[in-house]
Design a protein around this motif. Structure first.
Motif, short mmCIF file in Angstrom:
data_model
loop_
_atom_site.label_atom_id
_atom_site.label_comp_id
_atom_site.label_asym_id
_atom_site.label_seq_id
_atom_site.Cartn_x
_atom_site.Cartn_y
_atom_site.Cartn_z
N TRP A 115 0.83 -1.20 0.00
CA TRP A 115 0.00 0.00 0.00
C TRP A 115 0.87 1.25 0.00
O TRP A 115 0.58 2.22 -0.71
CB TRP A 115 -0.92 -0.02 1.22
CG TRP A 115 -1.86 1.14 1.28
CD1 TRP A 115 -3.09 1.25 0.71
CD2 TRP A 115 -1.62 2.39 1.95
NE1 TRP A 115 -3.64 2.47 0.98
CE2 TRP A 115 -2.77 3.21 1.73
CE3 TRP A 115 -0.56 2.89 2.69
CZ2 TRP A 115 -2.87 4.49 2.24
CZ3 TRP A 115 -0.66 4.18 3.20
CH2 TRP A 115 -1.81 4.96 2.98
N LEU A 116 1.94 1.24 0.77
CA LEU A 116 2.85 2.39 0.80
C LEU A 116 3.49 2.62 -0.56
O LEU A 116 3.61 3.76 -1.04
CB LEU A 116 3.92 2.18 1.87
CG LEU A 116 3.46 2.25 3.33
CD1 LEU A 116 4.57 1.77 4.26
CD2 LEU A 116 3.04 3.66 3.70
N HIS A 117 3.93 1.53 -1.21
CA HIS A 117 4.51 1.66 -2.55
C HIS A 117 3.49 2.20 -3.53
O HIS A 117 3.79 3.10 -4.33
CB HIS A 117 5.01 0.30 -3.03
CG HIS A 117 6.33 -0.11 -2.44
ND1 HIS A 117 7.48 0.61 -2.60
CD2 HIS A 117 6.66 -1.19 -1.68
CE1 HIS A 117 8.47 0.02 -1.97
NE2 HIS A 117 8.00 -1.07 -1.40
N ARG A 118 2.28 1.67 -3.49
CA ARG A 118 1.26 2.03 -4.47
C ARG A 118 0.85 3.49 -4.33
O ARG A 118 0.46 4.12 -5.31
CB ARG A 118 0.05 1.11 -4.30
CG ARG A 118 -1.01 1.27 -5.40
CD ARG A 118 -2.15 0.28 -5.19
NE ARG A 118 -1.72 -1.08 -5.42
CZ ARG A 118 -1.58 -2.00 -4.45
NH1 ARG A 118 -1.86 -1.67 -3.20
NH2 ARG A 118 -1.20 -3.22 -4.74
N ASN A 119 0.92 4.01 -3.13
CA ASN A 119 0.50 5.39 -2.90
C ASN A 119 1.68 6.36 -2.82
O ASN A 119 1.57 7.43 -2.23
CB ASN A 119 -0.32 5.47 -1.61
CG ASN A 119 -1.69 4.86 -1.76
OD1 ASN A 119 -2.65 5.52 -2.17
ND2 ASN A 119 -1.81 3.58 -1.45
N ARG A 120 2.83 5.96 -3.37
CA ARG A 120 4.01 6.82 -3.50
C ARG A 120 4.61 7.21 -2.15
O ARG A 120 5.05 8.33 -1.95
CB ARG A 120 3.67 8.08 -4.31
CG ARG A 120 3.28 7.79 -5.75
CD ARG A 120 2.90 9.02 -6.53
NE ARG A 120 1.64 9.57 -6.07
CZ ARG A 120 1.53 10.73 -5.42
NH1 ARG A 120 2.61 11.45 -5.18
NH2 ARG A 120 0.37 11.17 -5.03
N PHE A 121 4.64 6.24 -1.22
CA PHE A 121 5.31 6.43 0.06
C PHE A 121 6.49 5.46 0.21
O PHE A 121 6.83 5.04 1.31
CB PHE A 121 4.33 6.25 1.22
CG PHE A 121 3.23 7.27 1.26
CD1 PHE A 121 3.51 8.58 1.63
CD2 PHE A 121 1.94 6.93 0.93
CE1 PHE A 121 2.50 9.53 1.66
CE2 PHE A 121 0.93 7.88 0.95
CZ PHE A 121 1.21 9.18 1.32
N SER A 122 7.12 5.12 -0.91
CA SER A 122 8.23 4.16 -0.88
C SER A 122 9.37 4.57 0.04
O SER A 122 9.99 3.71 0.68
CB SER A 122 8.77 3.94 -2.30
OG SER A 122 7.76 3.44 -3.15
N PRO A 123 9.70 5.88 0.16
CA PRO A 123 10.83 6.24 1.03
C PRO A 123 10.64 5.85 2.49
O PRO A 123 11.61 5.74 3.23
CB PRO A 123 10.89 7.77 0.89
CG PRO A 123 10.23 8.06 -0.42
CD PRO A 123 9.18 7.04 -0.58
N PHE A 124 9.40 5.64 2.91
CA PHE A 124 9.14 5.35 4.32
C PHE A 124 8.87 3.87 4.58
O PHE A 124 8.48 3.51 5.69
CB PHE A 124 7.96 6.19 4.81
CG PHE A 124 8.08 7.65 4.48
CD1 PHE A 124 8.98 8.45 5.16
CD2 PHE A 124 7.33 8.22 3.47
CE1 PHE A 124 9.12 9.79 4.86
CE2 PHE A 124 7.46 9.56 3.15
CZ PHE A 124 8.36 10.34 3.85
N CYS A 125 9.06 3.04 3.58
CA CYS A 125 8.77 1.62 3.75
C CYS A 125 9.65 1.00 4.82
O CYS A 125 9.19 0.17 5.62
CB CYS A 125 8.95 0.89 2.41
SG CYS A 125 7.61 1.21 1.24
N ARG A 126 10.94 1.39 4.86
CA ARG A 126 11.83 0.82 5.86
C ARG A 126 11.43 1.26 7.27
O ARG A 126 11.57 0.50 8.23
CB ARG A 126 13.27 1.23 5.57
CG ARG A 126 13.96 0.39 4.52
CD ARG A 126 14.00 -1.07 4.95
NE ARG A 126 14.65 -1.92 3.99
CZ ARG A 126 15.88 -2.40 4.12
NH1 ARG A 126 16.59 -2.09 5.19
NH2 ARG A 126 16.40 -3.18 3.21
#
Length: 506
Positions: free
Chosen positions: A346-357
């Protein structure tokens, strides 16, 4: 008398015996342990020592570095002997960095007569801030729109070629230079150390920064990607003239110390020599990746492999489809039952990839429990508000909503029968919602064309049926005066001048 003469002889015998016993004890230790019984190399080979060793730059005591960078600013006298030097800088003041060629004769002949590229960065010294570097810089950008953290003073610089400052990398500048020629660059740091403290009540201790320089040579493809040398130093930045006052305060404190105490501290040097360090990871600012620790790579938070680009959207896993509900074609809401893996998608799909870690172990319920203040503190103001709104499924309400239904031949016949007084069966009408943001006739034309899968060019004019059946041309002002959620029946009329149609709102 004879006894008195024998006493010195007895002392000599005792002394020689003690020496022999001590030598024998030392030789015995060597025989018991042996060369292989206790080896420091074996101890240093333990994992804990290997891990600590990886944090340190290579031993440079016996080798001459190819380049040397000298910051023309005095070091603080209040630094202990074995600690790293600390230099105070004034905000916005130009400071010279001398780029010196330190090569021996015949060393690195491939760069002789050629340019090298150096990248200067201002980064955090504290590990805690390094992990959230992007969020800290975004917060600074939010509070200081249009400003940069690091700038080059080009008019004062000498020997610098093709200077560049990427607008998305506020803390980085780069340039080309010829090592065989005199080169001095002047930099300006516009952020101060207290801007990144947790609590700002006045009098707080500012956070230290690092000024790091990485130098690269040109590869076969003409790109400057082959690393040559890196060095950095620790600095603190104060408001204008604050660095001078701090330097004076440290000097006065040292003068009051006892001579024995002064020996524990370094003298203040007129210039600061940058010490060798590990190269800064090749991660661009737009990657939004938190930077790793200084001289360390194993404790960093790099972006997961394959997700380095913010435009990279991984394919959704089929099993997660039942946990992610769709509110529109390309928008997904996060449900409390989502697993940590589903939350990552969900984070990737909504353009929050930098905070996945940062949210690696967070499930859907964990993320949804975060308050607005929590998210802003973790992600910074800009991304924090965006993430909070996405978690709560908040959709921006359109300025105007209208409902339209296309008039059919069946509807006309039913209407005719009703006007003639004949019994008519009820007719089921289907309306479609049109959402308007700009409130213009052109926007309404495009939305109607999309609804009925036709080109906007096929719609010549839009009219509204007025009193006594007159046709009033729909203008921007008329749309702005429409009531919200008003209903219209669409009728079409052939345009006599071309192949288009007129739309009539009834």
């Amino acid at each position: 008398m004879a006894w008195a003469l024998k006493l010195p002889l007895t002392d000599e015998v005792i002394e020689s015996g003690l020496v022999q016993d001590f030598d024998a004890s030392l030789s015995g230790i060597g025989q018991e342990l042996g060369a292989g019984a206790y080896s420091m190399s074996d101890v240093l080979a333990l994992p804990i020592f290997k891990q600590e060793e990886s944090n340190l730059p290579p031993d440079t005591d016996n080798k001459i570095l190819p380049f040397q960078y000298v910051l023309c600013a005095a070091t603080s006298p209040a630094v202990k002997l074995h600690d790293e030097t600390l230099t105070y800088l004034n905000q916005g003041q130009s400071y010279e960095i001398r780029m010196l060629d330190n090569r021996k004769m015949g060393e690195l002949p491939e760069i002789t007569g050629k340019m090298v590229k150096s990248i200067i960065r201002v980064v955090f010294h504290d590990r805690r801030l390094q992990y959230t570097e992007h969020q800290q810089l975004e917060g600074w950008r939010w509070n200081r729109p249009g400003d940069r953290i690091l700038d080059l003073d080009i008019p004062m610089s000498v020997g610098m070629i093709d200077p560049r400052a990427n607008p998305t990398q506020l803390n980085t500048v780069e340039f080309l230079w010829d090592p065989s020629k005199r080169t001095s660059v002047f930099i300006q740091v516009h952020c101060i150390s207290t801007e990144f403290t947790m609590r700002k009540h006045g009098g707080e201790k500012g956070v230290p920064f690092r000024i790091q320089i990485d130098t690269f040579k040109e590869n076969e493809g003409g790109e400057y990607t082959e690393h040559l040398h890196s060095a950095s130093c620790q600095v603190k930045v104060f408001k204008p003239k604050g660095a001078d006052r701090k330097q004076k305060t440290d000097r006065e404190k040292m003068e009051k110390r006892a001579p024995q105490e002064k020996e524990k501290y370094q003298p203040s040097y007129e210039t600061t020599i940058l010490t060798e360090c590990s190269p800064w990871p090749e991660v661009t600012y737009v990657n939004n990746s938190p930077s790793p620790g200084f001289n360390s790579t194993h404790n960093s938070f790099p972006v997961a492999e394959g997700n380095g680009s913010p435009n990279h959207q991984p394919e959704p896993v089929v099993q997660a489809a039942d946990l992610l509900s769709s509110t529109c074609e390309n928008n997904w809401n996060l449900l409390p039952a989502a697993t940590p893996q589903d939350a990552q998608q969900w984070l990737h799909r909504n353009r929050f990839s930098p905070f996945c870690r940062l949210f690696t172990n967070f499930s859907g319920a964990d993320l949804l429990k975060l308050t607005r203040e929590d998210v802003i503190q973790i992600c910074g103001p800009a991304d924090g508000i965006r993430l909070f709104n996405a978690l709560k499924g908040r959709v921006v309400r359109p300025r105007l909503t209208i409902y339209v239904c296309q008039e059919s031949q069946q509807a006309r016949e039913q209407q005719q029968k009703h006007e003639n007084g004949d019994a008519a069966t009820s007719t089921f009408f289907v309306y479609h919602a049109i959402y308007l943001e700009e409130l213009t006739a052109a926007e309404l034309t495009e939305k109607i064309a999309q609804l009925f899968n036709i080109s906007p060019r096929q719609i010549s004019q839009i009219f509204k049926q007025g009193p006594t059946g007159i046709h009033v041309l729909v203008s921007d002002e008329m749309i702005q005066n429409f009531q919200d959620e008003v209903c219209f029946v669409l009728d079409t009329m052939k345009d006599d001048t071309n192949d288009g149609y007129h739309i009539i709102l009834k």
